[in-house]
Enzyme design. Structure first.
Site, PDB file in Angstrom:
ATOM      1  N   PHE A  81      -7.040  50.554 -14.493  1.00  0.00           N
ATOM      2  CA  PHE A  81      -7.731  51.365 -15.490  1.00  0.00           C
ATOM      3  C   PHE A  81      -8.150  50.447 -16.640  1.00  0.00           C
ATOM      4  CE2 PHE A  81      -8.499  54.264 -18.934  1.00  0.00           C
ATOM      5  CZ  PHE A  81      -9.272  55.222 -18.308  1.00  0.00           C
TER       6      PHE A  81
ATOM      7  N   ASP B  18       2.136  51.999 -15.781  1.00  0.00           N
ATOM      8  CA  ASP B  18       1.320  53.031 -16.405  1.00  0.00           C
ATOM      9  C   ASP B  18       1.388  54.269 -15.503  1.00  0.00           C
ATOM     10  OD1 ASP B  18      -0.653  54.754 -17.318  1.00  0.00           O
ATOM     11  OD2 ASP B  18      -2.078  53.158 -17.783  1.00  0.00           O
TER      12      ASP B  18
ATOM     13  N   TYR C  37      -2.389  64.231 -21.517  1.00  0.00           N
ATOM     14  CA  TYR C  37      -3.455  65.229 -21.349  1.00  0.00           C
ATOM     15  C   TYR C  37      -3.907  65.439 -19.916  1.00  0.00           C
ATOM     16  CZ  TYR C  37      -6.559  61.085 -21.919  1.00  0.00           C
ATOM     17  OH  TYR C  37      -7.171  59.864 -21.824  1.00  0.00           O
ATOM     18  N   LYS C  38      -3.234  64.797 -18.960  1.00  0.00           N
ATOM     19  CA  LYS C  38      -3.607  65.003 -17.561  1.00  0.00           C
ATOM     20  C   LYS C  38      -2.661  66.044 -16.953  1.00  0.00           C
ATOM     21  CE  LYS C  38      -5.391  60.265 -17.316  1.00  0.00           C
ATOM     22  NZ  LYS C  38      -6.830  60.559 -17.232  1.00  0.00           N
TER      23      LYS C  38
ATOM     24  N   ARG D  68     -14.118  62.280  -7.308  1.00  0.00           N
ATOM     25  CA  ARG D  68     -12.666  62.512  -7.282  1.00  0.00           C
ATOM     26  C   ARG D  68     -12.371  64.010  -7.267  1.00  0.00           C
ATOM     27  NH1 ARG D  68      -9.608  59.432 -12.096  1.00  0.00           N
ATOM     28  NH2 ARG D  68     -10.782  61.003 -13.267  1.00  0.00           N
TER      29      ARG D  68
END
Lengths: 408, 408
Positions: free
Chosen positions: A126, A195, A220-221, A367
């Protein structure tokens, strides 16, 4: 071929987590397969936020730092997140963003390995993870080394201070073997930072079991903390005494309200705190984390695998022209499936127009994320069947679907 | 002696800002003199937050990054804050905390002055400012030098890369002459960073007029953004091209959604962004900043001075045993008055019990803050008269008032 519509209905009827969808405020008619990017809104969040704002802030005013224990929220969230990731409650704290926490922990690792400067990661990790290493590199404190995921273990040598990897890859969903790579890094004398942004709340994570040193993750996921929610950070207890990080703000001080001129770090992970904690964001995150804890990681993981396996089979059967780039074995991937197609962007936009929300990752990946707390098998089947229809009808060729938005 | 009760009534009746109090949700019966620590709740904030949560997050989901322009909020807030502090709209951005922004800008200044490592400040500056320098010192990148406020100018020499001061002192309210000190620092070849935490929204600030290089400031004090609101950062346009900061996260990238492996900084102050912006906090901050802009800095400053002058006279007349440590000249202090007393903590607690809310700063200071948007002259008179009564009655000696809270 399997009748996937009937199979979806059967699986939904038997789903022990089906009742939890009502705990989210998701419009009927939306199939939300992007909880891996922004989790849905828990039903309890608006009322809790209204209470924080009107009662705690509006009426309690400054006194709420004590009376509502605002000051203890970063630690409280830490103890709530810890069991979801196989950590002790005193090893996790909620603070800042993933990026800022990466900086703290990369710097902390470098300080623990004097004489070593290399931070090893993989290309295509990422972006912010790679960029934060570059920030320390520009300061002259780190040296970034990238090795493809199959070559990472071999790239561990005496110069490597830290192996920094994202457990579940944001684009492909591929999941690293945390325990095996942690052990390899330790053999080479390096520390490890995981991560967990695409892991926490969706896949099994056992930081303590794997012997991990550091971790960060996103609020927030799959934790449903809301847009730009505070992140979390983990440091193994055995490293607490040696822990030093450069963002030494007043909230990480042993006695912040003594207003001393000199920094003296608070014990343990408290010293990862920097500025004043964001109370609105932490309060929303608390609702999301609490929901995940109530549902339970075991049930979440089981349903996540069922959802993605169902979707993988349905996609293979009905939309074979999209190439799955996620690992076949559900135990080797996160709670998502990624498909390559030359027109992935347009396909994604056409799906969104039909209220099936997945997302696109440059240059050519669609995705589909499976947040097991609120995604149904019917949602998954709808994604597959709408995609078939969008391809067959040529609808994806509408010019408006090719216009790129700022955020993709 | 003046009849201060009558004078307060007269001043309130003539106050052109009196109508704005209704724009805050403050309980009747509370005299809130701590807006310098946590601003009061704007009336419009709960509904706006409910809209952000239910509509933008709940219904708009991931799409709100584009459709609600979440992605542009840091810049939008910057352009709204800029006129309050004498800056250009493109020179200010809202992000992270004051502490984290200090780190970015101190590091940026050091990078612009190779060969110089000293960051000069004053002892007794707000702790986090001093601690963030120590964070860079521990990295080997900075050297902290402290000189008393009268000796600061003389301590500027060829080793000083950055003069870092808080414009209005948190404890005493004393205000630096920004233009004069900025000029002195520049003569010595140093850059200047002003912490506007106790200034923005309450005192006149003209960053461009003063030729300031950098500034940071707080969103939760006079800007009324709520507990732990995002902070802001300013960089003078002439320094934008040379600006580099180590917290090089993905939101500061020129093309964050290209997902490149290598960092390439966004233009101007956008490169101060690091992680994903905190949308709940930014949305609340927007309401608070908008209110300040509507009232107007000139009117706010004028009333701030009237309030503090009234209170200073009333305190001198009625509570002479409390020693004022703030400058006498209102043009030389911020929007607060600070009083020294051996039992300042107990006095503060006794005032709070009577719903007159000021605060305490260790070891012996009682602070009274005057947020001009919602504080009345009657509030100020009440603080003075209740304090007189608390002292006369000995009420402050109740044992419970001596018990120290976690946050003071």
């Amino acid at each position: 071929m399997t009748d996937f519509a009937a199979e979806a209905a059967r699986l939904d009827a038997a789903d022990p987590l089906a009742k939890w969808r009502a705990e989210f405020l998701l419009d009927e008619g939306v199939a939300y397969l992007d909880g891996n990017s922004l989790g849905a809104l828990p039903r309890a969040t608006p009322d809790r936020l209204a209470e924080v704002v009107r009662q705690e802030w509006g009426k309690g005013l400054i006194g709420s730092w004590n009376s509502a224990n605002w000051i203890g929220l970063p630690q409280k969230l830490g103890t709530m997140i810890a069991p979801l990731i196989g950590a002790g409650g005193h090893e996790v704290i909620a603070a800042d963003s993933v990026s800022v926490n990466l900086f703290k922990l990369i710097a902390a690792a470098l300080a623990m390995r004097p004489g070593r400067k290399v931070v090893l990661s993989e290309p295509g990790n990422f972006p912010t993870d790679l960029y934060m290493v570059q920030g320390l590199e520009a300061q002259g404190l780190a040296e970034r080394r990238l090795a493809g995921r199959d070559a990472v273990a071999d790239a561990l040598d005496d110069d490597v201070a830290l192996l920094m990897l994202t457990h579940v890859h944001y684009k492909t969903g591929a999941m690293f073997d945390m325990a095996a790579l942690t052990a390899k890094a330790h053999e080479a004398g390096a520390l490890v930072l995981w991560d967990l942004s695409h892991s926490a709340g969706a896949v099994p994570v056992d930081l303590n079991g794997a012997g991990a040193d550091f971790a960060v993750g996103c609020g927030y996921k799959y934790l449903n903390g809301g847009p730009g929610a505070p992140a979390f950070a983990y440091v193994a207890e055995r490293l607490h005494d040696a822990l030093q990080q450069p963002l030494s703000g007043w909230m990480g001080h042993a006695r912040p309200f003594a207003f001393d001129d000199d920094y003296a770090s608070a014990p343990g992970v408290d010293r990862l705190l920097c500025g004043t904690p964001p109370i609105l964001g932490l309060s929303a995150l608390q609702i999301g984390v609490n929901l995940m804890a109530k549902i339970g990681m075991e049930a979440l993981v089981a349903k996540s695998r069922q959802l993605s396996e169902f979707t993988r089979a349905a996609m293979a059967g009905h939309v074979p022209e999209l190439v799955c780039i996620s690992p076949e074995d559900p135990a080797m991937r996160g709670s998502q499936l990624s498909y390559r197609h030359d027109h992935a962007y347009e396909l994604c936009q056409a799906l969104i127009a039909r209220r099936v929300i997945g997302d696109f990752r440059a240059p050519d990946v669609l995705r589909l994320g499976f947040a097991p707390a609120y995604v149904s098998f019917a949602d998954c089947w709808r994604a597959v069947s709408e995609l078939r229809d969008i391809l067959d009808s040529g609808e994806w060729q509408k010019p408006e679907y090719a216009e790129r938005a700022t955020v993709t």
